[in-house]
Design an enzyme around this catalytic site. Structure first.
Site, mmCIF file in Angstrom:
data_model
loop_
_atom_site.group_PDB
_atom_site.id
_atom_site.type_symbol
_atom_site.label_atom_id
_atom_site.label_comp_id
_atom_site.label_asym_id
_atom_site.label_seq_id
_atom_site.Cartn_x
_atom_site.Cartn_y
_atom_site.Cartn_z
ATOM 1 C CG HIS A 29 50.523 18.081 40.766
ATOM 2 N ND1 HIS A 29 49.188 18.041 41.095
ATOM 3 C CD2 HIS A 29 51.087 16.996 41.356
ATOM 4 C CE1 HIS A 29 48.957 16.999 41.865
ATOM 5 N NE2 HIS A 29 50.094 16.338 42.037
ATOM 6 C CB THR A 30 52.756 20.591 34.412
ATOM 7 O OG1 THR A 30 52.761 19.219 33.990
ATOM 8 C CG2 THR A 30 54.004 20.849 35.239
ATOM 9 C CG ASP A 31 47.317 17.607 34.045
ATOM 10 O OD1 ASP A 31 47.400 18.177 35.152
ATOM 11 O OD2 ASP A 31 46.675 16.543 33.881
ATOM 12 N N GLY A 110 43.899 2.220 41.773
ATOM 13 C CA GLY A 110 44.250 3.110 42.882
ATOM 14 C C GLY A 110 45.754 3.229 43.077
ATOM 15 C CB ALA A 111 48.596 1.615 41.566
ATOM 16 N N GLY A 112 47.721 4.916 40.957
ATOM 17 C CA GLY A 112 48.219 6.141 40.322
ATOM 18 C C GLY A 112 48.801 5.886 38.941
ATOM 19 C CB SER A 114 46.105 6.355 34.094
ATOM 20 O OG SER A 114 46.695 7.557 34.386
ATOM 21 C CB SER A 116 39.701 5.913 36.421
ATOM 22 O OG SER A 116 40.634 6.915 36.685
ATOM 23 C CG ASP A 160 45.869 10.581 34.539
ATOM 24 O OD1 ASP A 160 47.076 10.859 34.500
ATOM 25 O OD2 ASP A 160 45.178 10.689 35.571
#
Ligand code: GLA
Length: 348
Positions: A29-31, A110-112, A114, A116, A160
């Site tokens: 949560h810095t990008d 959906g595992a976080g 990346s 996608s 990501d």
């Protein structure tokens, strides 16, 4: 996979590309605040094969074949992650003809980690090969991010896509999300990371993600800075309580990333681990993106002897990453962690 392509489309693939999943070691949560992150590729990847065709179509194991058109609005299914990158390439001036696309991946979805972004990056790379063009990694990442933001409607930062496009196996990538530059930092063999899914998929992630992003942008505007990257801890005292907590996470997390890189370069496993655990506490308490399953998993990773552990990625479910100390027996560590977290599974 070439055989599968021939069987599906009746011709040989003309271009092939692959892109890996990532784990973010620290810096979440810095990008989107122009900050720092430290991702590393995982040994699972997405492969894309492509050939010119009379119309756009895509196939992926476990999904019915899809006919799509990048010039039309998104369909709302997985093919958006193929169509979006092709639409962005067209907007950037590349003359991509209709293509048949085959996707194969061993990245958990959906595992976080990346999945996608890896698909977007692999599609862009394959399409560039097909039209005989080339772009630097950072440009590939930017096109992939734009596809996700504009076509798929997910308001993510660049972490990501940069990790998947510019990451190299065995190296961490210190990413400066303001300049878009990445610096590869070798990971000593004494640093063993384990990525574990907590057993719960990400829930309600998108609305909550956008809400965190809005708070961070509001904090920057109240402070009169372009992004929280430009704020120091002492600047945050007069912010309203809830916005102040969010900002405190971002500002401290940026400092932790830089300290973590110094620890990695010094081979200091203990300090790196301590920073990871501080990051988790900040994500859980100030940023409110952890869950009880993730907190439990992180606590048992630490109790089983990890030097540090934290949730990784957006949070709200998904994965945690732990750093093992050099002397740890990885198998008995995992036996203890999995014994206490029956739904958890080892991703890497
Ligand atoms: C998701 C987003 C990234 C980043 C992380 C949190 O993975 O796609 O851009 O914001 O969350 O670090």
């Amino acid at each position: 996979m070439r055989d599968a392509f021939r069987e599906a489309f009746g011709c040989d693939p003309e271009a092939e590309a692959r892109a890996p999943a990532r784990v973010n070691l620290i810096g979440d949560h810095t990008d989107y605040a122009d900050g720092y992150c430290l991702p590393m590729p995982l040994p699972c990847e997405t492969r894309v094969m492509m050939a010119r065709a009379t119309a756009f179509s895509a196939r992926s194991e476990g999904h019915p074949p899809v006919a799509f058109d990048p010039s039309l609005p998104p369909r709302g299914d997985w093919s958006d992650y193929v169509a979006g990158p092709l639409a962005e390439l067209a907007k950037a001036g590349f003359d991509v003809p209709p293509v048949a696309v085959l996707v194969a991946s061993d990245i958990p979805q959906g595992a976080g980690v990346s999945s996608s972004a890896a698909l977007e990056v692999a599609v862009i790379r394959a399409a560039l090969l097909l039209v005989g063009a080339n772009l630097p990694d950072a440009e590939v990442a930017r096109l992939a991010q734009r596809a996700e933001n504009l076509y798929c409607g997910v308001n993510c930062g660049i972490l990501d896509q940069m990790a998947s496009a510019a990451g190299r196996a065995g190296e961490a990538l210190l990413l400066d999300c303001r300049s878009g530059e990445g610096r590869l930092v070798p990971v000593p063999s004494s640093f063993r990371f384990r990525v574990v899914h907590c057993g719960e998929g990400r829930r309600l992630a998108e609305g909550a993600y956008n809400e965190r992003r809005a708070a961070v942008e509001q904090a920057a505007s109240l402070l009169g800075v372009a992004a929280l990257r430009d704020a120091a801890p002492g600047d945050l005292e007069h912010l309203p309580h809830d916005i102040g907590r969010r900002a405190r996470h971002v500002v401290a997390e940026n400092e932790r990333v830089l300290a973590a890189v110094a620890a990695l370069e010094a081979g200091d496993n203990v300090s790196f681990g301590r920073l990871m655990t501080q990051s988790h506490l900040s994500l859980a308490e100030d940023y409110d993106v952890s869950t009880s399953a993730l907190d439990r998993l992180v606590a048992s990773m630490l109790a089983a002897g990890a030097s540090g552990a934290r949730l990784t990625g957006a949070g709200f479910g998904g994965c945690a990453v732990a750093l093992l100390p050099p002397e740890a027996d990885a198998a008995s560590w995992w036996a203890e962690v999995s014994g206490e977290n029956p739904g958890a599974w080892l991703v890497a």
